[in-house]
Design a protein around this motif. Structure first.
Motif, short mmCIF file in Angstrom:
data_model
loop_
_atom_site.label_atom_id
_atom_site.label_comp_id
_atom_site.label_asym_id
_atom_site.label_seq_id
_atom_site.Cartn_x
_atom_site.Cartn_y
_atom_site.Cartn_z
N ILE A 200 2.02 -7.14 -3.74
CA ILE A 200 0.43 -6.80 -2.45
C ILE A 200 1.52 -6.27 -1.62
N GLN A 201 1.60 -4.85 -1.37
CA GLN A 201 2.44 -4.11 -0.23
C GLN A 201 1.73 -4.05 0.82
N GLN A 202 2.13 -3.71 2.26
CA GLN A 202 1.31 -3.94 4.48
C GLN A 202 1.65 -2.80 4.29
N LEU A 203 0.66 -2.06 5.17
CA LEU A 203 1.54 -0.43 5.90
C LEU A 203 0.69 -0.88 6.79
N GLN A 204 1.90 -0.57 8.19
CA GLN A 204 0.52 0.05 8.82
C GLN A 204 1.04 1.26 10.00
N PHE A 205 0.80 1.78 10.55
CA PHE A 205 0.67 3.16 11.16
C PHE A 205 -0.19 2.57 12.26
N LYS B 297 -8.92 0.37 19.51
CA LYS B 297 -8.55 -0.43 20.60
C LYS B 297 -6.58 -0.05 21.22
N SER B 298 -5.97 -0.25 19.83
CA SER B 298 -4.74 -0.23 19.52
C SER B 298 -4.06 0.31 19.33
N ASP B 299 -4.57 1.65 18.62
CA ASP B 299 -4.02 2.29 18.16
C ASP B 299 -3.23 3.00 16.19
N ILE B 300 -3.68 1.40 15.82
CA ILE B 300 -3.22 0.60 14.88
C ILE B 300 -3.89 0.54 13.55
N GLY B 301 -3.15 0.68 12.31
CA GLY B 301 -4.15 1.05 11.21
C GLY B 301 -3.36 0.12 10.13
N ILE B 302 -3.74 -0.68 9.74
CA ILE B 302 -3.48 -1.88 8.63
C ILE B 302 -4.30 -1.50 7.30
N VAL B 303 -3.26 -0.65 6.11
CA VAL B 303 -3.59 -1.01 4.85
C VAL B 303 -3.29 -2.11 3.66
N GLN B 304 -3.82 -2.70 3.64
CA GLN B 304 -2.69 -3.71 2.43
C GLN B 304 -3.44 -2.93 0.88
N PHE B 305 -2.02 -2.62 0.00
CA PHE B 305 -2.58 -1.90 -1.56
C PHE B 305 -1.45 -2.57 -2.19
N GLU B 306 -2.33 -2.19 -3.16
CA GLU B 306 -1.03 -2.71 -4.90
C GLU B 306 -0.29 -1.39 -5.18
N ASP B 307 1.06 -2.32 -5.05
CA ASP B 307 1.74 -0.56 -5.79
C ASP B 307 1.93 -0.30 -6.83
N THR B 308 1.44 -1.22 -7.56
CA THR B 308 1.44 -0.72 -9.04
C THR B 308 0.11 0.26 -9.45
N LYS B 309 -0.29 0.46 -8.43
CA LYS B 309 -2.06 1.23 -8.68
C LYS B 309 -1.39 2.88 -7.33
N THR B 310 -1.03 1.99 -6.33
CA THR B 310 -1.05 3.35 -5.77
C THR B 310 0.57 3.44 -5.06
#
Length: 82
Positions: free
Chosen positions: A3-8, A40-53
């Protein structure tokens, strides 16, 4: 499976319709476990399985929604509200 986490940044997406569009696009990607946006903080966070996407798929989804939420001239044929 890892499981990976991405912030953008969501700085250029400034309306509720755009925010919901990004969340919907992310939740429709197989492998996304969590999509959370904070205007409010202009941030998006996504958690994803790196074997699927991948980060590339997530970036493409956000870019496409951001493009669609850009302002249109009122009578432009591409305006989704026409």
């Amino acid at each position: 499976m890892a499981i990976q986490q991405l912030q953008f940044s969501i700085k250029n997406i400034d309306d509720a319709e755009g925010i919901q569009g990004v969340i919907t696009a992310l939740e429709n990607i197989d492998g996304v476990l969590l999509a959370k946006l904070s205007p409010k903080s202009d941030i998006g966070i996504v958690q994803f399985e790196d074997t699927k996407t991948s980060i590339h798929a997530i970036k493409a989804a956000v870019s496409m929604v951001d493009y669609v939420t850009q302002p249109f001239p009122v009578d432009a044929p591409a305006n989704p509200k026409n």
